[in-house]
Design a protein around this motif. Structure first.
Motif, PDB file in Angstrom:
ATOM      1  N   TYR A 145       0.830  -1.206   0.000  1.00 56.71           N
ATOM      2  CA  TYR A 145       0.000   0.000   0.000  1.00 56.71           C
ATOM      3  C   TYR A 145       0.865   1.257   0.000  1.00 56.71           C
ATOM      4  CZ  TYR A 145      -3.041   3.752   1.419  1.00 56.71           C
ATOM      5  OH  TYR A 145      -3.705   4.961   1.466  1.00 56.71           O
ATOM      6  N   ALA A 146       1.958   1.225   0.731  1.00 60.86           N
ATOM      7  CA  ALA A 146       2.838   2.399   0.795  1.00 60.86           C
ATOM      8  C   ALA A 146       3.382   2.753  -0.588  1.00 60.86           C
ATOM      9  CB  ALA A 146       3.983   2.141   1.766  1.00 60.86           C
ATOM     10  N   ARG A 147       3.596   1.762  -1.419  1.00 57.34           N
ATOM     11  CA  ARG A 147       4.054   2.013  -2.789  1.00 57.34           C
ATOM     12  C   ARG A 147       2.905   2.459  -3.686  1.00 57.34           C
ATOM     13  NH1 ARG A 147       6.489  -3.361  -4.784  1.00 57.34           N
ATOM     14  NH2 ARG A 147       6.885  -2.109  -6.649  1.00 57.34           N
ATOM     15  N   ALA A 148       1.711   1.952  -3.409  1.00 56.96           N
ATOM     16  CA  ALA A 148       0.560   2.261  -4.256  1.00 56.96           C
ATOM     17  C   ALA A 148       0.024   3.667  -4.020  1.00 56.96           C
ATOM     18  CB  ALA A 148      -0.552   1.238  -4.015  1.00 56.96           C
ATOM     19  N   GLU A 149       0.044   4.126  -2.788  1.00 60.18           N
ATOM     20  CA  GLU A 149      -0.631   5.378  -2.440  1.00 60.18           C
ATOM     21  C   GLU A 149      -0.164   6.580  -3.264  1.00 60.18           C
ATOM     22  OE1 GLU A 149      -2.075   7.698   1.578  1.00 60.18           O
ATOM     23  OE2 GLU A 149      -0.117   6.714   1.586  1.00 60.18           O
ATOM     24  N   PRO A 150       1.138   6.812  -3.438  1.00 61.08           N
ATOM     25  CA  PRO A 150       1.535   7.988  -4.221  1.00 61.08           C
ATOM     26  C   PRO A 150       1.153   7.902  -5.697  1.00 61.08           C
ATOM     27  CG  PRO A 150       3.455   6.686  -3.590  1.00 61.08           C
ATOM     28  CD  PRO A 150       2.304   6.139  -2.831  1.00 61.08           C
ATOM     29  N   VAL A 151       0.986   6.704  -6.234  1.00 63.22           N
ATOM     30  CA  VAL A 151       0.525   6.549  -7.607  1.00 63.22           C
ATOM     31  C   VAL A 151      -0.961   6.882  -7.698  1.00 63.22           C
ATOM     32  CG1 VAL A 151       0.239   4.928  -9.528  1.00 63.22           C
ATOM     33  CG2 VAL A 151       2.284   4.798  -8.085  1.00 63.22           C
ATOM     34  N   ILE A 152      -1.739   6.317  -6.776  1.00 63.09           N
ATOM     35  CA  ILE A 152      -3.188   6.534  -6.751  1.00 63.09           C
ATOM     36  C   ILE A 152      -3.525   8.006  -6.509  1.00 63.09           C
ATOM     37  CG2 ILE A 152      -5.291   5.972  -5.458  1.00 63.09           C
ATOM     38  CD1 ILE A 152      -4.057   3.194  -4.928  1.00 63.09           C
ATOM     39  N   ALA A 153      -2.626   8.727  -5.843  1.00 66.95           N
ATOM     40  CA  ALA A 153      -2.869  10.142  -5.535  1.00 66.95           C
ATOM     41  C   ALA A 153      -3.145  10.982  -6.779  1.00 66.95           C
ATOM     42  CB  ALA A 153      -1.666  10.721  -4.780  1.00 66.95           C
ATOM     43  N   ALA A 154      -2.785  10.488  -7.956  1.00 65.23           N
ATOM     44  CA  ALA A 154      -2.998  11.236  -9.191  1.00 65.23           C
ATOM     45  C   ALA A 154      -4.476  11.504  -9.456  1.00 65.23           C
ATOM     46  CB  ALA A 154      -2.386  10.483 -10.375  1.00 65.23           C
ATOM     47  N   TYR A 155      -5.372  10.655  -8.913  1.00 64.01           N
ATOM     48  CA  TYR A 155      -6.802  10.831  -9.181  1.00 64.01           C
ATOM     49  C   TYR A 155      -7.665  10.625  -7.933  1.00 64.01           C
ATOM     50  CZ  TYR A 155      -5.476   5.993 -10.171  1.00 64.01           C
ATOM     51  OH  TYR A 155      -4.889   4.750 -10.120  1.00 64.01           O
ATOM     52  N   ALA A 156      -7.074  10.734  -6.757  1.00 63.67           N
ATOM     53  CA  ALA A 156      -7.817  10.468  -5.524  1.00 63.67           C
ATOM     54  C   ALA A 156      -8.010  11.720  -4.677  1.00 63.67           C
ATOM     55  CB  ALA A 156      -7.104   9.401  -4.702  1.00 63.67           C
ATOM     56  N   ARG A 157      -9.210  11.855  -4.131  1.00 59.07           N
ATOM     57  CA  ARG A 157      -9.460  12.851  -3.093  1.00 59.07           C
ATOM     58  C   ARG A 157      -9.004  12.294  -1.736  1.00 59.07           C
ATOM     59  NH1 ARG A 157     -13.731  16.570  -2.774  1.00 59.07           N
ATOM     60  NH2 ARG A 157     -14.961  15.369  -4.274  1.00 59.07           N
ATOM     61  N   ILE A 158      -9.268  10.987  -1.548  1.00 59.53           N
ATOM     62  CA  ILE A 158      -8.850  10.304  -0.333  1.00 59.53           C
ATOM     63  C   ILE A 158      -8.516   8.869  -0.689  1.00 59.53           C
ATOM     64  CG2 ILE A 158     -11.241   9.717   0.289  1.00 59.53           C
ATOM     65  CD1 ILE A 158     -10.377   9.948   3.251  1.00 59.53           C
ATOM     66  N   CYS A 159      -7.487   8.328  -0.063  1.00 58.88           N
ATOM     67  CA  CYS A 159      -7.053   6.954  -0.294  1.00 58.88           C
ATOM     68  C   CYS A 159      -6.624   6.386   1.052  1.00 58.88           C
ATOM     69  CB  CYS A 159      -5.905   6.923  -1.303  1.00 58.88           C
ATOM     70  SG  CYS A 159      -5.249   5.276  -1.662  1.00 58.88           S
ATOM     71  N   ARG A 160      -7.179   5.232   1.429  1.00 58.36           N
ATOM     72  CA  ARG A 160      -6.858   4.649   2.727  1.00 58.36           C
ATOM     73  C   ARG A 160      -6.720   3.135   2.626  1.00 58.36           C
ATOM     74  NH1 ARG A 160      -6.082   9.171   3.606  1.00 58.36           N
ATOM     75  NH2 ARG A 160      -6.826  10.524   5.292  1.00 58.36           N
ATOM     76  N   ARG A 161      -5.755   2.588   3.368  1.00 59.53           N
ATOM     77  CA  ARG A 161      -5.669   1.134   3.540  1.00 59.53           C
ATOM     78  C   ARG A 161      -6.598   0.743   4.682  1.00 59.53           C
ATOM     79  NH1 ARG A 161      -3.029  -2.347   7.106  1.00 59.53           N
ATOM     80  NH2 ARG A 161      -2.753  -4.452   6.225  1.00 59.53           N
ATOM     81  N   LEU A 162      -7.461  -0.237   4.429  1.00 58.37           N
ATOM     82  CA  LEU A 162      -8.476  -0.622   5.405  1.00 58.37           C
ATOM     83  C   LEU A 162      -8.285  -2.032   5.945  1.00 58.37           C
ATOM     84  CD1 LEU A 162     -11.461   0.959   3.475  1.00 58.37           C
ATOM     85  CD2 LEU A 162     -10.334   1.864   5.511  1.00 58.37           C
ATOM     86  N   GLY A 163      -7.209  -2.677   5.522  1.00 58.96           N
ATOM     87  CA  GLY A 163      -6.938  -4.012   6.021  1.00 58.96           C
ATOM     88  C   GLY A 163      -6.146  -4.817   5.010  1.00 58.96           C
ATOM     89  N   ASP A 164      -6.104  -6.127   5.221  1.00 55.15           N
ATOM     90  CA  ASP A 164      -5.351  -7.019   4.349  1.00 55.15           C
ATOM     91  C   ASP A 164      -6.095  -7.249   3.030  1.00 55.15           C
ATOM     92  OD1 ASP A 164      -3.301  -7.250   6.225  1.00 55.15           O
ATOM     93  OD2 ASP A 164      -4.272  -8.937   7.236  1.00 55.15           O
TER      94      ASP A 164
END
Length: 288
Positions: A145-164
């Motif tokens: 998730y730590a690697r995914a979050e900055p990529v997803i930020a390109a089109y996200a208002r909010i992005c959260r890891r909610l579990g496995d």
């Protein structure tokens, strides 16, 4: 900036991939219909590939936004699937709304090849994708998730890891359960107001500022009153999503009596020929 591949260029994936390129990433796209991939390259730049494997070759991160469980399997698995083109250490981010079961299945296959996997379904509809303000619900290992979050930020208002693995899909099910209930309530309220002779727009201007207010009310009441549904999130896709919710509820012992009823109301809309209409067309059952 990363070298990325994006698989699936529907009403959501097309603008999402565009946002990634606009942020400076190198993006190669794949779509089952080559014409759609060619249209994306013409509009945004970047490159296209003939297969998921070819698109994924050399990519640090591969993202997908396709239709359903079978579509996701088809772009991931087999000699032409994305996993075959990815190197160890790569990351796969899935934005498709699918079952938690297929998510866990594919995450396991990816892990065998040393590939990270994050399920990341989105909410916000076509407008949210086009404006880069999606809500993204994620499941997966913290390091992935730590690697995914900055990529997803390109089109996200909010992005959260909610579990496995699978947690993102379970959260999306909660999202769809809420939307179904809100849409039925809004449909009944607007139909009631019309029968009572009230100006629905004037009423919504007032009640949307109080406890009854919702995104659906603010953004869909006008087209519902006008009977215009030729855009947005299709009824066919909502029924697919609600089917996943109901099946999962059976598996985990949850009760969804209202959701099951509204799923049948959406079936009525399909029978009226509205399968490709926006989910707000639920009001068609109540108003001519």
């Amino acid at each position: 900036m990363a070298k990325l591949a994006f698989l699936g260029l529907g009403v959501m994936g097309f603008p999402m991939a565009g946002h990634l390129l606009a942020k400076g990433h190198a993006v190669t796209v794949y779509n089952r219909s080559p014409a759609k991939a060619a249209a994306w390259v013409e509009k945004h730049g970047g490159t296209s590939a003939a297969t998921p494997a070819a698109a994924a070759k050399g990519a640090e991160v591969v993202l997908a936004c396709v239709g359903n469980d079978d579509d996701l399997r088809s772009v991931c698995l087999g000699p032409q699937g994305a996993f075959a083109g990815m190197a160890r250490g790569g990351l796969f981010i899935d934005h498709t709304t699918v079952s938690a079961q297929v998510t866990r299945e594919l995450a396991g296959v990816a892990a065998e090849s040393g590939i990270g996997f994050v399920d990341a379904p989105v909410s916000g509809g076509q407008a949210g994708a086009e404006n880069g303000v999606l809500s993204v619900m994620c499941g997966g290992a913290p390091e992935d998730y730590a690697r995914a979050e900055p990529v997803i930020a390109a089109y996200a208002r909010i992005c959260r890891r909610l579990g496995d693995s699978g947690a993102g899909q379970l959260a999306k099910m909660m999202n769809q359960i809420c939307i179904a209930g809100l849409m039925q309530g809004l449909s009944e309220a607007l139909a009631f107001g019309a029968k009572a002779g009230l100006d629905g727009r004037a009423v919504v201007e007032v009640i949307s500022q109080g406890a009854a207010g919702s995104w659906q009310m603010v953004n869909r009441h006008a087209n519902m009153l006008d009977g215009k549904f030729d855009y947005g999130f299709a009824v066919d896709w909502m029924r697919k999503d609600l089917g996943i919710c109901l099946e999962t509820a059976d598996q985990i012992g949850a009760r969804l009596p209202v959701t099951a009823l509204i799923d049948q109301f959406y079936k009525d809309v399909q029978l009226l020929g509205g399968g490709r209409d926006d989910t707000s067309s639920l009001i068609r059952r109540l108003l001519p």
